[in-house]
Design a protein around this motif. Structure first.
Motif, PDB file in Angstrom:
ATOM      1  N   ILE A 178       0.872  -1.174   0.000  1.00 23.05           N
ATOM      2  CA  ILE A 178       0.000   0.000   0.000  1.00 23.05           C
ATOM      3  C   ILE A 178       0.908   1.222   0.000  1.00 23.05           C
ATOM      4  CG2 ILE A 178      -1.752   1.313   1.227  1.00 23.05           C
ATOM      5  CD1 ILE A 178      -1.376  -2.367   2.013  1.00 23.05           C
ATOM      6  N   ASP A 179       0.967   1.917  -1.147  1.00 22.11           N
ATOM      7  CA  ASP A 179       1.918   3.018  -1.300  1.00 22.11           C
ATOM      8  C   ASP A 179       1.591   4.216  -0.424  1.00 22.11           C
ATOM      9  OD1 ASP A 179       2.193   2.268  -4.806  1.00 22.11           O
ATOM     10  OD2 ASP A 179       3.530   1.731  -3.179  1.00 22.11           O
ATOM     11  N   ARG A 180       0.322   4.439  -0.141  1.00 22.17           N
ATOM     12  CA  ARG A 180      -0.019   5.610   0.676  1.00 22.17           C
ATOM     13  C   ARG A 180      -1.267   5.310   1.497  1.00 22.17           C
ATOM     14  NH1 ARG A 180      -0.078  11.648  -1.793  1.00 22.17           N
ATOM     15  NH2 ARG A 180       2.054  10.946  -2.242  1.00 22.17           N
ATOM     16  N   HIS A 181      -1.083   5.237   2.816  1.00 24.93           N
ATOM     17  CA  HIS A 181      -2.187   5.068   3.763  1.00 24.93           C
ATOM     18  C   HIS A 181      -2.236   6.323   4.625  1.00 24.93           C
ATOM     19  CE1 HIS A 181      -4.895   3.017   6.590  1.00 24.93           C
ATOM     20  NE2 HIS A 181      -4.198   3.633   7.541  1.00 24.93           N
ATOM     21  N   ILE A 182      -3.396   6.940   4.728  1.00 20.86           N
ATOM     22  CA  ILE A 182      -3.528   8.225   5.405  1.00 20.86           C
ATOM     23  C   ILE A 182      -4.291   8.037   6.710  1.00 20.86           C
ATOM     24  CG2 ILE A 182      -4.348  10.606   5.215  1.00 20.86           C
ATOM     25  CD1 ILE A 182      -4.297  10.308   2.189  1.00 20.86           C
ATOM     26  N   GLU A 187       3.548   4.220   4.272  1.00 27.45           N
ATOM     27  CA  GLU A 187       3.696   3.177   3.246  1.00 27.45           C
ATOM     28  C   GLU A 187       3.693   1.834   3.966  1.00 27.45           C
ATOM     29  OE1 GLU A 187       7.552   2.022   1.287  1.00 27.45           O
ATOM     30  OE2 GLU A 187       6.569   3.032  -0.396  1.00 27.45           O
ATOM     31  N   ILE A 188       2.891   0.891   3.483  1.00 26.16           N
ATOM     32  CA  ILE A 188       2.731  -0.400   4.146  1.00 26.16           C
ATOM     33  C   ILE A 188       3.100  -1.509   3.162  1.00 26.16           C
ATOM     34  CG2 ILE A 188       1.138  -1.922   5.360  1.00 26.16           C
ATOM     35  CD1 ILE A 188      -0.597   0.535   5.924  1.00 26.16           C
ATOM     36  N   VAL A 189       3.945  -2.446   3.623  1.00 23.91           N
ATOM     37  CA  VAL A 189       4.295  -3.626   2.822  1.00 23.91           C
ATOM     38  C   VAL A 189       4.037  -4.855   3.687  1.00 23.91           C
ATOM     39  CG1 VAL A 189       6.055  -4.804   1.475  1.00 23.91           C
ATOM     40  CG2 VAL A 189       6.065  -2.317   1.607  1.00 23.91           C
TER      41      VAL A 189
END
Length: 301
Positions: free
Chosen positions: A244-248, A259-261
């Motif tokens: 997930i490139d951008r979690h707000i 950023e979540i991997v």
């Protein structure tokens, strides 16, 4: 133990790639900042300060290998170069236009070799730990086979077993220290999504110790990331990593960007995943600031 070692090697490789990517992005941010400041000096025709500015930034910006500003006629406004050669150079070149149709070439090179060196050092330390564990396990097996024939040495054997247990504890502590040494928030979960490991980065981000969160559901301990549980469950079920490139999130009304991997782990008998969470708020804010600055410069021009 083997699953932990395998997952740690995977994380190290992913961390190396991520560190290189972040370093390259930081270099691009540095290049935009340097270009913006030098462009201002060129527009004001403050040529005498250019050499000082280039030398100062070259010495203070981390990992700088070379910074050079050259006029179209070959005249060097300023030049900084580190004496030691670069092992992994990453270079950028830009052209700066200034008054009277002048043009200057800006060269900026960073040495990213220290990232490879740090990861390689950690990898060799892990290999040494694996060898130590193998030797310890071999010693325990040998003692088990010969224990009946060496009853008269039972006391000494027991002492050796105690020392071996201490070595195993030290090895476990060492491997956990490697897990904790990574700056990212790292959370390991089992097949049910309950937390099994929790590094120092996660403790610093949440203020919760590993003992308090062990065995609790991921969504309960990290409510700001509860919406990502479907991706986590899918990665565990399919064995395919998710990103997930951008979690707000909006703590106290202020947006934060992450950023979540998700790295799936385990076998058919034991499944789970390691979740890496990186705070990219500063990078996102820098990108937004640069866009706004470029828009203002365009309107002002």
């Amino acid at each position: 133990m083997l699953v932990l070692l395998a997952s740690t090697f995977v994380i190290l490789e992913q961390q190396r790639e991520r560190s290189l990517q972040v370093a390259m992005e930081n270099a691009q941010d540095d290049m935009r900042f340097i270009k913006y400041m030098l462009n201002a000096a060129l527009q004001q025709q403050d040529f005498e300060q250019l050499s000082t500015l280039v030398s100062s930034w070259g010495g203070h910006i981390r990992y700088t290998q070379e910074l050079k500003l050259t006029a179209a006629n070959g005249f060097v406004f300023g030049h900084y170069q580190r004496e030691t050669p670069a092992t992994r150079p990453y270079g950028q070149q830009e052209t700066i236009s200034y008054s009277y149709q002048g043009a200057a070439s800006l060269v900026f090179i960073k040495d990213l070799g220290s990232i490879d060196a740090n990861i390689a050092k950690l990898r060799w330390q892990l290999i040494a730990g694996l060898i130590l564990v193998g030797l310890v396990l071999w010693r325990i097996t040998w003692l088990s086979v010969h224990r009946k024939r060496e009853a008269h040495t039972l006391d000494r054997t027991n002492q050796r077993l105690l020392e071996t247990a201490e070595q195993l504890d030290a090895t476990r502590a060492y491997l956990k220290n490697v897990f904790d040494s990574m700056s990212s928030t790292l959370v390991a979960v089992d097949a049910n999504g309950c937390i099994s490991m929790w590094n120092k980065g996660a403790e610093e981000e949440t203020g919760l110790s590993a003992d308090r969160v062990h065995g609790k559901p991921f969504s309960e301990v990290l409510p700001d990331f509860a919406s990502r549980v479907p991706e986590l469950e899918e990665a565990i079920a399919t064995g395919i990593p998710a990103r997930i490139d951008r979690h707000i999130t909006h703590p106290e009304g202020t947006p934060r960007f992450f950023e979540i991997v998700i790295y799936p782990l385990g076998t058919d008998d034991s499944r789970g995943a390691v979740v890496r969470i990186d705070d990219i708020t500063r990078r996102v804010q820098m990108d937004q600031l640069m866009v706004q600055t470029e828009k203002m410069m365009t309107v002002g021009g």
